[in-house]
Design a protein around this motif. Structure first.
Motif, PDB file in Angstrom:
ATOM      1  N   LEU A 129       0.835  -1.201   0.000  1.00  0.00           N
ATOM      2  CA  LEU A 129       0.000   0.000   0.000  1.00  0.00           C
ATOM      3  C   LEU A 129       0.870   1.251   0.000  1.00  0.00           C
ATOM      4  O   LEU A 129       0.516   2.261  -0.625  1.00  0.00           O
ATOM      5  N   GLY A 130       2.032   1.189   0.675  1.00  0.00           N
ATOM      6  CA  GLY A 130       2.972   2.319   0.650  1.00  0.00           C
ATOM      7  C   GLY A 130       3.470   2.589  -0.758  1.00  0.00           C
ATOM      8  O   GLY A 130       3.591   3.750  -1.180  1.00  0.00           O
ATOM      9  N   ARG A 131       3.741   1.516  -1.519  1.00  0.00           N
ATOM     10  CA  ARG A 131       4.159   1.690  -2.917  1.00  0.00           C
ATOM     11  C   ARG A 131       3.049   2.335  -3.743  1.00  0.00           C
ATOM     12  O   ARG A 131       3.310   3.179  -4.610  1.00  0.00           O
ATOM     13  N   ASP A 132       1.811   1.930  -3.498  1.00  0.00           N
ATOM     14  CA  ASP A 132       0.686   2.521  -4.231  1.00  0.00           C
ATOM     15  C   ASP A 132       0.566   4.010  -3.939  1.00  0.00           C
ATOM     16  O   ASP A 132       0.274   4.812  -4.835  1.00  0.00           O
ATOM     17  N   VAL A 133       0.775   4.394  -2.675  1.00  0.00           N
ATOM     18  CA  VAL A 133       0.694   5.812  -2.315  1.00  0.00           C
ATOM     19  C   VAL A 133       1.770   6.595  -3.058  1.00  0.00           C
ATOM     20  O   VAL A 133       1.502   7.684  -3.606  1.00  0.00           O
ATOM     21  N   LEU A 136       0.726   6.931  -6.694  1.00  0.00           N
ATOM     22  CA  LEU A 136      -0.353   7.912  -6.860  1.00  0.00           C
ATOM     23  C   LEU A 136       0.156   9.339  -6.722  1.00  0.00           C
ATOM     24  O   LEU A 136      -0.314  10.246  -7.420  1.00  0.00           O
ATOM     25  N   GLU A 137       1.121   9.560  -5.823  1.00  0.00           N
ATOM     26  CA  GLU A 137       1.702  10.898  -5.687  1.00  0.00           C
ATOM     27  C   GLU A 137       2.415  11.320  -6.961  1.00  0.00           C
ATOM     28  O   GLU A 137       2.303  12.475  -7.405  1.00  0.00           O
ATOM     29  N   GLN A 138       3.138  10.381  -7.577  1.00  0.00           N
ATOM     30  CA  GLN A 138       3.825  10.689  -8.833  1.00  0.00           C
ATOM     31  C   GLN A 138       2.819  10.971  -9.952  1.00  0.00           C
ATOM     32  O   GLN A 138       3.005  11.916 -10.743  1.00  0.00           O
ATOM     33  N   GLU A 139       1.749  10.178 -10.024  1.00  0.00           N
ATOM     34  CA  GLU A 139       0.723  10.404 -11.049  1.00  0.00           C
ATOM     35  C   GLU A 139       0.025  11.741 -10.839  1.00  0.00           C
ATOM     36  O   GLU A 139      -0.293  12.437 -11.806  1.00  0.00           O
ATOM     37  N   ARG A 140      -0.224  12.104  -9.581  1.00  0.00           N
ATOM     38  CA  ARG A 140      -0.873  13.392  -9.299  1.00  0.00           C
ATOM     39  C   ARG A 140       0.031  14.545  -9.731  1.00  0.00           C
ATOM     40  O   ARG A 140      -0.426  15.522 -10.342  1.00  0.00           O
ATOM     41  N   ALA A 141       1.337  14.428  -9.434  1.00  0.00           N
ATOM     42  CA  ALA A 141       2.280  15.479  -9.841  1.00  0.00           C
ATOM     43  C   ALA A 141       2.335  15.581 -11.365  1.00  0.00           C
ATOM     44  O   ALA A 141       2.370  16.688 -11.919  1.00  0.00           O
ATOM     45  N   ALA A 142       2.320  14.438 -12.051  1.00  0.00           N
ATOM     46  CA  ALA A 142       2.347  14.460 -13.519  1.00  0.00           C
ATOM     47  C   ALA A 142       1.063  15.075 -14.071  1.00  0.00           C
ATOM     48  O   ALA A 142       1.098  15.827 -15.056  1.00  0.00           O
ATOM     49  N   GLN A 158      -8.070   9.657  -4.016  1.00  0.00           N
ATOM     50  CA  GLN A 158      -7.519   8.309  -3.822  1.00  0.00           C
ATOM     51  C   GLN A 158      -6.371   8.332  -2.823  1.00  0.00           C
ATOM     52  O   GLN A 158      -6.244   7.450  -1.977  1.00  0.00           O
ATOM     53  N   LEU A 159      -5.533   9.365  -2.908  1.00  0.00           N
ATOM     54  CA  LEU A 159      -4.403   9.465  -1.988  1.00  0.00           C
ATOM     55  C   LEU A 159      -4.869   9.610  -0.538  1.00  0.00           C
ATOM     56  O   LEU A 159      -4.304   8.976   0.354  1.00  0.00           O
ATOM     57  N   THR A 160      -5.886  10.425  -0.304  1.00  0.00           N
ATOM     58  CA  THR A 160      -6.360  10.589   1.076  1.00  0.00           C
ATOM     59  C   THR A 160      -6.922   9.266   1.612  1.00  0.00           C
ATOM     60  O   THR A 160      -6.680   8.918   2.771  1.00  0.00           O
ATOM     61  N   ARG A 161      -7.644   8.526   0.780  1.00  0.00           N
ATOM     62  CA  ARG A 161      -8.186   7.236   1.216  1.00  0.00           C
ATOM     63  C   ARG A 161      -7.063   6.235   1.492  1.00  0.00           C
ATOM     64  O   ARG A 161      -7.082   5.520   2.490  1.00  0.00           O
ATOM     65  N   HIS A 162      -6.093   6.176   0.588  1.00  0.00           N
ATOM     66  CA  HIS A 162      -4.979   5.244   0.775  1.00  0.00           C
ATOM     67  C   HIS A 162      -4.159   5.595   2.014  1.00  0.00           C
ATOM     68  O   HIS A 162      -3.721   4.704   2.749  1.00  0.00           O
ATOM     69  N   ARG A 163      -3.929   6.882   2.241  1.00  0.00           N
ATOM     70  CA  ARG A 163      -3.153   7.294   3.426  1.00  0.00           C
ATOM     71  C   ARG A 163      -3.895   6.946   4.722  1.00  0.00           C
ATOM     72  O   ARG A 163      -3.257   6.532   5.698  1.00  0.00           O
TER      73      ARG A 163
END
Length: 189
Positions: A129-133, A136-142, A158-163
């Motif tokens: 799940l840490g890898r997914d976060v 997702l952070e990289q995809e959001r920045a892109a 999605q990031l808030t739910r995963h965190r």
């Protein structure tokens, strides 16, 4: 679906098949397409071989040796190609009508789900799940650099739910670590 509608498609298919078969066998056979009606040439009827004659002096007559037919003539009506077996070819075994039932591998007993086992699984899930976060952070920045604000907001949700889930998993991991430590101490004593 009511009971009547269950019988309609098979009944219709059966009637259609029956009609097709009846037409096939009862319909008159079309004549030859030639312009003039010619009679078919007579078919030659081969005579049966004469029985061997026995001479009182020489004895029975020797039958003529039968010539084996060429493979092309023997398989004239068949369309299969016969290929000779070459080196390295494996000849398949003939099929058996009722083969013996195969033995299944024994079912391994389920491993005990100890606190240490659950702790290891929870650590692995937390890691994934840490890898997914991070992804997702990289995809959001892109998405923000591309100017795609709708995608960036979706990824933010999605990031808030995963965190939030990651925080709960870390708390559970700490609790399971403590339970695994107590279980190990109880086993040693």
């Amino acid at each position: 679906m009511n009971n009547r509608s269950r019988w309609v498609p098979p009944l219709a298919a059966g009637l259609l098949l029956g009609t097709a078969l009846a037409l096939r066998f009862l319909w008159p056979v079309p004549e030859a397409t030639g312009t003039s009606k010619r009679k078919a040439p007579p078919v030659e009827v081969s005579k049966a071989p004469e029985p061997a004659r026995v001479s009182p002096i020489t004895g029975p007559a020797k039958p003529e040796p039968v010539k084996p037919e060429a493979p092309e003539q023997a398989a004239e009506g068949l369309r299969a190609t016969v290929v000779p077996i070459g080196p390295g070819d494996v000849v398949p075994e003939p099929e058996v009508e009722n083969p013996l039932p195969q033995e299944n591998d024994p079912i391994e007993p389920e491993k005990p789900q100890t606190a240490a086992w659950r702790h290891e699984k929870m650590v692995r899930i937390t890691e994934l799940l840490g890898r997914d976060v991070e992804r997702l952070e990289q995809e959001r920045a892109a998405a923000r650099t591309r100017g795609d604000e709708a995608e960036a907001r979706r990824l933010e949700v999605q990031l808030t739910r995963h965190r939030a889930r990651l925080g709960k998993l870390r708390e559970e991991t700490v609790a399971l670590e403590e339970a695994a430590r107590k279980e190990e101490q109880a086993r040693v004593q």
